[in-house]
Motif scaffolding. Structure first.
Motif, mmCIF file in Angstrom:
data_model
loop_
_atom_site.group_PDB
_atom_site.id
_atom_site.type_symbol
_atom_site.label_atom_id
_atom_site.label_comp_id
_atom_site.label_asym_id
_atom_site.label_seq_id
_atom_site.Cartn_x
_atom_site.Cartn_y
_atom_site.Cartn_z
ATOM 1 N N ALA A 1 -5.251 2.514 -36.061
ATOM 2 C CA ALA A 1 -5.353 1.064 -35.900
ATOM 3 C C ALA A 1 -4.505 0.352 -36.950
ATOM 4 O O ALA A 1 -3.777 -0.595 -36.651
ATOM 5 N N GLN B 1 -9.307 -7.413 -37.794
ATOM 6 C CA GLN B 1 -9.197 -6.949 -36.408
ATOM 7 C C GLN B 1 -9.766 -5.542 -36.270
ATOM 8 O O GLN B 1 -10.428 -5.222 -35.287
ATOM 9 N N ALA C 1 -9.160 9.012 -38.471
ATOM 10 C CA ALA C 1 -7.906 9.081 -37.705
ATOM 11 C C ALA C 1 -7.769 7.847 -36.818
ATOM 12 O O ALA C 1 -6.664 7.349 -36.589
ATOM 13 N N ILE C 2 -8.915 7.343 -36.326
ATOM 14 C CA ILE C 2 -8.869 6.179 -35.435
ATOM 15 C C ILE C 2 -8.565 4.905 -36.222
ATOM 16 O O ILE C 2 -7.719 4.106 -35.836
ATOM 17 N N HIS D 1 -13.254 3.810 -27.265
ATOM 18 C CA HIS D 1 -13.966 2.789 -26.496
ATOM 19 C C HIS D 1 -13.014 1.893 -25.718
ATOM 20 O O HIS D 1 -13.430 0.892 -25.163
ATOM 21 N N PHE D 2 -11.731 2.243 -25.700
ATOM 22 C CA PHE D 2 -10.740 1.498 -24.931
ATOM 23 C C PHE D 2 -10.252 2.388 -23.793
ATOM 24 O O PHE D 2 -10.116 3.594 -23.976
ATOM 25 N N ARG E 1 -19.912 -3.531 -25.360
ATOM 26 C CA ARG E 1 -19.281 -4.782 -25.777
ATOM 27 C C ARG E 1 -20.122 -5.973 -25.352
ATOM 28 O O ARG E 1 -20.266 -6.932 -26.087
ATOM 29 N N ASN F 1 -3.860 13.769 -34.226
ATOM 30 C CA ASN F 1 -5.054 13.706 -33.391
ATOM 31 C C ASN F 1 -5.076 12.424 -32.574
ATOM 32 O O ASN F 1 -6.074 11.757 -32.482
ATOM 33 N N PRO G 1 -17.573 -1.817 -32.928
ATOM 34 C CA PRO G 1 -17.940 -1.254 -31.616
ATOM 35 C C PRO G 1 -18.273 0.228 -31.685
ATOM 36 O O PRO G 1 -19.213 0.685 -31.039
ATOM 37 N N LEU G 2 -17.523 0.974 -32.505
ATOM 38 C CA LEU G 2 -17.786 2.411 -32.568
ATOM 39 C C LEU G 2 -19.053 2.711 -33.356
ATOM 40 O O LEU G 2 -19.714 3.720 -33.118
ATOM 41 N N GLY H 1 -5.374 9.518 -32.238
ATOM 42 C CA GLY H 1 -5.845 8.216 -32.734
ATOM 43 C C GLY H 1 -6.116 7.197 -31.646
ATOM 44 O O GLY H 1 -6.145 6.001 -31.916
ATOM 45 N N LEU H 2 -6.335 7.666 -30.421
ATOM 46 C CA LEU H 2 -6.669 6.710 -29.355
ATOM 47 C C LEU H 2 -8.059 6.147 -29.619
ATOM 48 O O LEU H 2 -8.929 6.846 -30.132
ATOM 49 N N PHE H 3 -8.275 4.870 -29.258
ATOM 50 C CA PHE H 3 -9.599 4.279 -29.433
ATOM 51 C C PHE H 3 -10.507 4.788 -28.316
ATOM 52 O O PHE H 3 -10.235 4.539 -27.139
ATOM 53 N N TYR I 1 -11.194 6.557 -19.790
ATOM 54 C CA TYR I 1 -11.329 6.569 -21.241
ATOM 55 C C TYR I 1 -10.709 7.855 -21.793
ATOM 56 O O TYR I 1 -10.643 8.856 -21.075
ATOM 57 N N LEU J 1 -19.805 2.992 -23.668
ATOM 58 C CA LEU J 1 -19.040 2.176 -24.610
ATOM 59 C C LEU J 1 -18.598 0.861 -24.006
ATOM 60 O O LEU J 1 -18.532 -0.152 -24.677
ATOM 61 N N GLU J 2 -18.333 0.906 -22.715
ATOM 62 C CA GLU J 2 -17.819 -0.302 -22.076
ATOM 63 C C GLU J 2 -18.851 -1.419 -22.132
ATOM 64 O O GLU J 2 -18.572 -2.541 -22.548
ATOM 65 N N SER K 1 -12.727 -4.961 -33.694
ATOM 66 C CA SER K 1 -12.467 -4.284 -32.425
ATOM 67 C C SER K 1 -12.519 -2.771 -32.512
ATOM 68 O O SER K 1 -12.484 -2.110 -31.472
ATOM 69 N N VAL K 2 -12.603 -2.217 -33.714
ATOM 70 C CA VAL K 2 -12.679 -0.759 -33.785
ATOM 71 C C VAL K 2 -13.973 -0.301 -34.458
ATOM 72 O O VAL K 2 -14.797 0.379 -33.855
#
Lengths: 529, 318
Positions: free
Chosen positions: A118, A127, A113-114, B89-90, A213, B83, A135-136, B85-87, B132, A209-210, A131-132
Motif C-alpha cells: 500500500a 489512506q 507485506a500488504i 479485501h479488494f 465495509r 508475496n 478493514p482487515l 501484496g494484493l489487498f 478476490y 470481507l465485502e 482502506s487497508v
C-alpha cells in the motif's frame, strides 16, 4: 398467604416496567459501548504505532478491568455522584480493555507485506489506515466489541444500585423482597440480551470481507440509535424520589405511598448505601430512609410526618434457629441481655458513630456494652460455634458485634460472623438453609417480605407493633422453626426523608404536604437549595 | 534513467548496504543478484523510499527523489513484491484501480485500461474482475500484481523477487510471458532476484551483491567470463556450463567455427544462444546443424565436438 404467582404472570403484570427496564438496560450498555469504541479504537490504533506506549496503555486498561465492578461503581460515587453518568463511566471503563487490545492486535496483525505494498503504491498513512488496516483488522476489533458487549450487559445490572436504572432494579428488588419471580424477571432478560447481542455480533463477525465495509458504517449508527433508548426519568422540574429496591416493592413502602397518599413523583431505584449521600448532594430529593439511620443526622435530613400511618413502627429483634436455642439453652438469656437497652435515639446515635464518625462497628458495640455494664471478658470456650449473620448496613454490623461479645462473655460458645449478606432474602435463606444461626431482623420485614400475608390479615393487625410481633413470632415458629427473641427496644420503620432546608423552604412537613406539592405541579426550585 | 550515487543504509549500528552506485538507462532492465541478506532488497526499496537511505544521492530522470513527497514519488514508480501484496479485501479490479483512484482517473478510464491490461496478462475480465485474491492461483495473483504495478504506466518498475513465491513450472512460464509483454519493453526496470537463470534471462545488466556491497556489475557474460574475484567465480560455478551456453551466441564464437560444406541438418540464426544449438542437436537427434549469419549469409557447421572445443578456445582467448 396469597397463592404463588407464576413467573409469566409476574412478567405480564409488570410488563411496562419490564420493557422500560430492558430498554434502559440496552441503552445503558450501548451508550457506554459507543463511547468505549470512540475512545478505545483510536487508542488501540495509536499504540499500534507507538510500541513504547503499548504496555502502559494496555496495563492501565487491564488494571481497570480487574477492579470489581461494585467497587468501581463505589469509586464513581464521590467523583460523579449517582445516576447515569457514573454508571456509564464505569461501564465504559470495563468495555475499554477488550476494545483497545483487539484494535491493537488487529492492526498489528495485518500482513506487513500488504501495508508495504500500500505504501509502495503511494497511499498516505491515513489512506492506509482507513482502506487497508482497519478493514482487515475489523474481524478482530469486532471480537473485542463482542466481549465488551457481553461484559457490559452483565455489569449494567449493577447500575440499579446507583439510580441508573436497567434490569438490576428487578434483580435487586427481588433479592430484597424475597421474590424469586422478580429476580428472574430481571435476570432472564439480562441473560437473553447478552446471548442475543453475542449472537448478532458473531454473525456480523463472520460476514465476508465485502459486507464488512457496510458493517463498519451500520454498526456505529445502530449503536447510536440503541443508545438513544436510554432515557432516565427527567427530573429537571420535579422532586425526584430515590428509593431502595426493597422499598419499591413493599406495601409499607412505595406501593403504600401510591395507593394511600396518591403520591406521584418520578423515582429512581438506588442502593441504600449511597442513598443518603445522594440526597445530601441534591441528586435526589426524597428518599426512603430508616428512622434510626445515623446518616439522617449526618447529612442534615429530616423525616416527613407519616400522617396516614403507612409506615408502622416495627421491633428489631434477633431471629434465631429453634434447634440452636434447644441445643444451647444458655444462648437465649445471653442474647436477651440486650433487650430494652437500646431505644431509638441511642440506636440513631450508634449508627451515627459508624456512618459518619467512621468508628468501627466493633468499637461502637464494645463501648456501648462497657458503658452499660454488659461487657464481660470472653470465656474462650469451646462448647460450640454460633454463626452470626447480618445485612449490609451499619446498624446490623453493630448489633452483631454486641451479640458476639455477649455470647462469648456469658457462655462457653464461640462465634463466627458472616456479615454483609446483601438483603433480607439472602439473610433469611442463609438462616433456613442452616448456614447461619441468627441475624437481627425487623418484625415488619418479617411480616411483609417473608410471610407475605393477605390484605385482610394486615388490616387486622392495624399496624400495632405488639400484635405484629405476636403474629410474626407464631408464624415463624410454625412455618420455619425460627424464633423471634425479645425485642431489643428500638423501633425501626421506613420514613420518607428530605433535605432539611429544602423541606422547610417548600413548607413540606408531612407526606401529605409532599403529595399536595407534587400534585400541584409546583416546579422544583433550581438546584440551589 | 535511474542513477544511484554512493548510497548507504545503516540500521542502527549495522551497516546494511554501502558504496552502492549504479546507473540504469531508460528501457533497460537491471538485476540486483545475490544471496539472502546481501542487501539487494534494501537497495531496491531505497529507490522508492520504502526505506530511506542514510546517505547518498538517487535521481530518477534527473530528479532528486529526496526532494519529492514519498507518496507522490511512489505513484510514479510501479512496484511488485514477492508475496504480491494484493489487498485481500479488494476484488481484482479494485486492486488494480488503487493507483488510478489515487491519481483521480475517471471510472471509465480505469475500466478500459484495466480490461486491456488484464487481457494482455491472460486474465479474462469477465471471469476474474470481481474475484478476490484468495480465489486466484499463485500465478494469477502475481499477474494481477503486475497489472496493478503497470496500470498507471509509470516509467519505472521495481520488482522484488516477483516470481519468487511461484513453483518452478509456473515461474518459467510467467517469466517467458513477461519478457514478451510489450508494456514492459519500454520500462526502466530494477529487479531483485537470487535466481541466476532469472537474472540471465531478464537482465540487460546484472549487479552481483554480497554483504551489502556491489561486488561486480556488468552484462551476464562479463560476470561469467571475467569475474573480478573468487566470490563472483564461485557464485556461478554450480551452473557454469549451462550459463555459458545461455549467455553466448554463435556470433561470439563465429571465427572459431568451421565452414559448412554440406547444408544438411537443421538451420539456426547465428544470434541464437549456444544453448539453443545444444537443444536443437539433442531434440532432433542430429549430429550436426547449420548456423547462418544473417548479414553475410555465411554458413557454419556445428557439432557437439566442435561446439565444445570452440567454447573452450573462446574462454582461453579472453
Amino acid at each position: 398467604m396469597e397463592p404463588q404467582q407464576s413467573l409469566l404472570e409476574f412478567m405480564g403484570q409488570q410488563s411496562d416496567k419490564l420493557w422500560s427496564q430492558t430498554i434502559a438496560h440496552i441503552g445503558l450498555t450501548c451508550i457506554s459501548l459507543l463511547i468505549a469504541v470512540i475512545v478505545g479504537m483510536p487508542l488501540g490504533i495509536w499504540i499500534a504505532r507507538r510500541k513504547k506506549a503499548t504496555w502502559v496503555v494496555l496495563g492501565i486498561a487491564g488494571i481497570l478491568q480487574t477492579i470489581p465492578s461494585i467497587a468501581l461503581l463505589g469509586f464513581m460515587i464521590p467523583l460523579l455522584g449517582i445516576g447515569a453518568l457514573p454508571a456509564i463511566t464505569a461501564l465504559f471503563l470495563y468495555a475499554l480493555l477488550p476494545i483497545i487490545r483487539n484494535t491493537y492486535t488487529g492492526i498489528t496483525g495485518v500482513d506487513p507485506a500488504i501495508t508495504e505494498s500500500a505504501r509502495a503504491m503511494g497511499m498516505t498513512t491515513r489512506q492506509i489506515l482507513f482502506s487497508v488496516e482497519l478493514p482487515l483488522a475489523l474481524p478482530v476489533i469486532l471480537a473485542g466489541i463482542r466481549t465488551a458487549t457481553v461484559i457490559n450487559v452483565g455489569v449494567a445490572t449493577l447500575a440499579a444500585y446507583i439510580a441508573a436504572g436497567g434490569l438490576g432494579e428487578f434483580i435487586f428488588g427481588g433479592i430484597a423482597l424475597n421474590n424469586s419471580n422478580m429476580i428472574l424477571a430481571g435476570a432472564i432478560p439480562a441473560a437473553l440480551l447478552a446471548i442475543l447481542f453475542d449472537f448478532l455480533l458473531s454473525r456480523i463477525q463472520k460476514t465476508n470481507l465485502e459486507r464488512m465495509r457496510k458493517v463498519s458504517v451500520i454498526l456505529p449508527v445502530l449503536l447510536l440509535v440503541l443508545s438513544s433508548f436510554y432515557i432516565i426519568p427527567n427530573s429537571e422540574n420535579k422532586l425526584l424520589g430515590g428509593f431502595t429496591p426493597e422499598f419499591m416493592g413493599r406495601e409499607d413502602g412505595y406501593l403504600g405511598l401510591k395507593s394511600k397518599y396518591k403520591l406521584r413523583i418520578p423515582t429512581v431505584v438506588i442502593s441504600d448505601a449511597v442513598m443518603y449521600k445522594a440526597a445530601f448532594e441534591k441528586k435526589i430529593d426524597v428518599i426512603s430512609g430508616y428512622s434510626t439511620d445515623g446518616r439522617l443526622k449526618a447529612y442534615d435530613l429530616m423525616t416527613l410526618d407519616d400522617d396516614q400511618h403507612i409506615f408502622p413502627p416495627y421491633y428489631a429483634s434477633p431471629l434465631v434457629r429453634t434447634d440452636v436455642l434447644i441445643k444451647y439453652p444458655e444462648l437465649q438469656p445471653a442474647l436477651e441481655l440486650l433487650s430494652g437497652k437500646i431505644n431509638d435515639s441511642i440506636m440513631t446515635d450508634l449508627n451515627y458513630r459508624v456512618d459518619y464518625l467512621k468508628q468501627t462497628p466493633e468499637k461502637v458495640a464494645h463501648d456501648f456494652l462497657v458503658r452499660n455494664g454488659l461487657y464481660k471478658k470472653p470465656n474462650i470456650g469451646n462448647k460450640g460455634v454460633i454463626r452470626l449473620g447480618s445485612k449490609i448496613f451499619a446498624e446490623q454490623y453493630i448489633l452483631i458485634e454486641m451479640y458476639k461479645e455477649l455470647i462469648e462473655g456469658n457462655t462457653q460458645l464461640k462465634t463466627v460472623s458472616k456479615t454483609g449478606l446483601g438483603g433480607t432474602k439472602i439473610c433469611f435463606d442463609a438462616l433456613t438453609n442452616n448456614e447461619i444461626d441468627l441475624y437481627p431482623e425487623y418484625t415488619g420485614t418479617g411480616l411483609l417480605v417473608i410471610l407475605k400475608p393477605t390484605k385482610t390479615e394486615v388490616e387486622n393487625l392495624k399496624g400495632n407493633r405488639d400484635k405484629v410481633f405476636e403474629f410474626v413470632k407464631k408464624q415463624f415458629s410454625n412455618h420455619y422453626q425460627l424464633q423471634w427473641l425479645k425485642p431489643i427496644g428500638f423501633n425501626n420503620a421506613y420514613a420518607l426523608m428530605m433535605r432539611k432546608n429544602q423541606a422547610q423552604s417548600l413548607n413540606i412537613k408531612s407526606i401529605t404536604d409532599l403529595t399536595t406539592y407534587a400534585a400541584n405541579g409546583n416546579h422544583r426550585p433550581k438546584r440551589g437549595i | 534513467m535511474i542513477v544511484a550515487d554512493n548510497i548507504r543504509k545503516d540500521f542502527r549500528e549495522i551497516k546494511a548496504v554501502r558504496n552502492i552506485s549504479f546507473e540504469v538507462k531508460r528501457g533497460e532492465t537491471m538485476v540486483l543478484l545475490g544471496t539472502s541478506g546481501c542487501g539487494k532488497t534494501t537497495t531496491l526499496k531505497m529507490l522508492n523510499r520504502l526505506i530511506e537511505a542514510s546517505s547518498g544521492k538517487i535521481t530518477i530522470d534527473g530528479k532528486d527523489i529526496f526532494q519529492e513527497r514519498p507518496e507522490k514519488l511512489r505513484r510514479t514508480i510501479g512496484y511488485v513484491s514477492q508475496n504480491n501484496g494484493l489487498f485481500p479485501h479488494f476484488t481484482v479490479s479494485e486492486n488494480i484501480a488503487i493507483i488510478p483512484k489515487l491519481l483521480h482517473w475517471t471510472k471509465s478510464d480505469i475500466q478500459t485500461k484495466t480490461e486491456a491490461l488484464l487481457a494482455q496478462l491472460k486474465i479474462p475480465w469477465e471471469e476474474y474482475a470481481h474475484k478476490y485474491p484468495d480465489e486466484l492461483s499463485g500465478g494469477q495473483k502475481q499477474r494481477v500484481a503486475v497489472a496493478r504495478a503497470l496500470i498507471a504506466d509509470a516509467p519505472v518498475l521495481l520488482m522484488d523477487e516477483p516470481f519468487g513465491a511461484l513453483d518452478p513450472v509456473t515461474r518459467a512460464g510467467i517469466r517467458t510471458e513477461f519478457t514478451q509483454l510489450p508494456e514492459l519493453k519500454r520500462k526502466t526496470i530494477v529487479l531483485v532476484t537470487h535466481d541466476i537463470q532469472e537474472a540471465l534471462e531478464l537482465g540487460d545488466k546484472i549487479c552481483l551483491m554480497d554483504q551489502g556491497e556491489i561486488v561486480q556489475s556488468g552484462t551476464a557474460r562479463d560476470l561469467l567470463m571475467k569475474p573480478v574475484n573468487d566470490f563472483v567465480k564461485a557464485f556461478f560455478e554450480s551452473q557454469r556450463l549451462y550459463l555459458e551456453l545461455k549467455s553466448l551466441s554463435f556470433n561470439d564464437i563465429w571465427e572459431l567455427l568451421p565452414h559448412a560444406d554440406d547444408l544438411s541438418g537443421p538451420v539456426l540464426w547465428s544470434n541464437e544462444t549456444l544453448w539453443k544449438g545444444m537443444e536443437y542437436l539433442s531434440e532432433q537427434k542430429k549430429t550436426q546443424l547449420v548456423v547462418v549469419d544473417k548479414i553475410n549469409q555465411i554458413h557454419k557447421k556445428v557439432t557437439l565436438a566442435n561446439l565444445q572445443e570452440s567454447l573452450n578456445r573462446f574462454k582461453y582467448n579472453l
